[in-house]
Design an enzyme around this catalytic site. Sequence first.
Site, PDB file in Angstrom:
ATOM      1  N   TYR A 109       0.824  -1.064  -0.120  1.00  0.00           N
ATOM      2  CA  TYR A 109      -0.015   0.092   0.130  1.00  0.00           C
ATOM      3  C   TYR A 109       0.946   1.395  -0.035  1.00  0.00           C
ATOM      4  O   TYR A 109       1.510   1.656   1.165  1.00  0.00           O
ATOM      5  CB  TYR A 109      -0.910  -0.009   1.071  1.00  0.00           C
ATOM      6  CG  TYR A 109      -1.790   1.194   1.415  1.00  0.00           C
ATOM      7  CD1 TYR A 109      -2.255   1.859   0.407  1.00  0.00           C
ATOM      8  CD2 TYR A 109      -2.274   1.574   2.726  1.00  0.00           C
ATOM      9  CE1 TYR A 109      -3.377   3.100   0.581  1.00  0.00           C
ATOM     10  CE2 TYR A 109      -2.864   2.794   2.999  1.00  0.00           C
ATOM     11  CZ  TYR A 109      -3.340   3.272   1.716  1.00  0.00           C
ATOM     12  OH  TYR A 109      -4.279   4.558   2.077  1.00  0.00           O
ATOM     13  N   ASP A 152      -2.234  -1.368  -3.987  1.00  0.00           N
ATOM     14  CA  ASP A 152      -2.537   0.128  -4.379  1.00  0.00           C
ATOM     15  C   ASP A 152      -1.395   0.933  -4.433  1.00  0.00           C
ATOM     16  O   ASP A 152      -0.511   1.306  -3.433  1.00  0.00           O
ATOM     17  CB  ASP A 152      -3.371   0.682  -3.362  1.00  0.00           C
ATOM     18  CG  ASP A 152      -3.829   2.439  -3.549  1.00  0.00           C
ATOM     19  OD1 ASP A 152      -3.297   2.542  -4.587  1.00  0.00           O
ATOM     20  OD2 ASP A 152      -4.403   2.682  -2.753  1.00  0.00           O
ATOM     21  N   HIS A 256     -11.804   2.223  -4.504  1.00  0.00           N
ATOM     22  CA  HIS A 256     -11.194   1.379  -5.589  1.00  0.00           C
ATOM     23  C   HIS A 256     -11.982   0.096  -5.736  1.00  0.00           C
ATOM     24  O   HIS A 256     -12.848  -0.369  -4.849  1.00  0.00           O
ATOM     25  CB  HIS A 256     -10.061   0.767  -4.651  1.00  0.00           C
ATOM     26  CG  HIS A 256      -8.842   1.976  -4.280  1.00  0.00           C
ATOM     27  ND1 HIS A 256      -7.772   2.133  -5.044  1.00  0.00           N
ATOM     28  CD2 HIS A 256      -8.981   2.944  -3.357  1.00  0.00           C
ATOM     29  CE1 HIS A 256      -7.023   3.274  -4.751  1.00  0.00           C
ATOM     30  NE2 HIS A 256      -7.808   3.452  -3.612  1.00  0.00           N
TER      31      HIS A 256
END
Length: 265
Positions: A109, A152, A256
Amino acid sequence: MPQTLSIASWNINSVRARLEIVERFLIEESPDILCLQETKVVNDTFPAGLFRQRGYNHQVLHGQPMHHGVAILSKVPIREHDRLDWQANGEARHVGVRLDNGVRIENVYVPAGGDIPDRTLNPKFGQKLDFLERMIQWSTALDDKPTILTGDFNIAPMECDVWSHKQLLNVVSHTPIECEILARLQASNNWVDIGRKFFPAPERLYTWWSYRARDWSESDRGRRLDHMWMTPDVAEKAVSHRVIEPVRGWLRPSDHVPIVTEFAF
């Protein structure tokens, strides 16, 4: 016969707040492995039971109160092998596991980086760039083991990865310096961007839509922030890649949506 394996990645933006759509996704898609980012929960209060009820008995959690947090939930055996501090401050932004077939899965992330693309005016932007530089150092030193790097990345690197290249050039996630550093990360270990392998540029391929839009689908001001990269030997085994876009329209969604890659090992 080759064994099929599906791997999903999803920034869930608080797993406890999205339990209903998480369960729906598990029922409808049933990936073998799910990599979550931004779980926003400590390990002790992670909703492990929901995943076990759906067959995800192998769980590696790296949680943090209120912010960040990553997790890998799996129907097949996984073994934790690292938790790397690319943020250099202890934030829970990475966890890695190994599969029995030797493939490594690295779930990351990357920090969003704030609103101003200037490390002097906005220290968060500098932290993001430094995070990616540490990833490049790690990637450059990798051995030759088959690896999947997913999560991500908080960068939409190509002009076609955003709804308007011109309007977003000075917006964090699509600035030239971010795109350049992500390109260096990709080149550092010859990573294959599996999304663009199956959907070559300039095909539309968004994974994120802002909550600010009154109608995310109608305005379609999306960006491709979520990625799945892999070493070339693993990429050869990939048979499909999908962005599960309808999830953005489910009840109380994350901004998302999940991405899913299927392999034939």
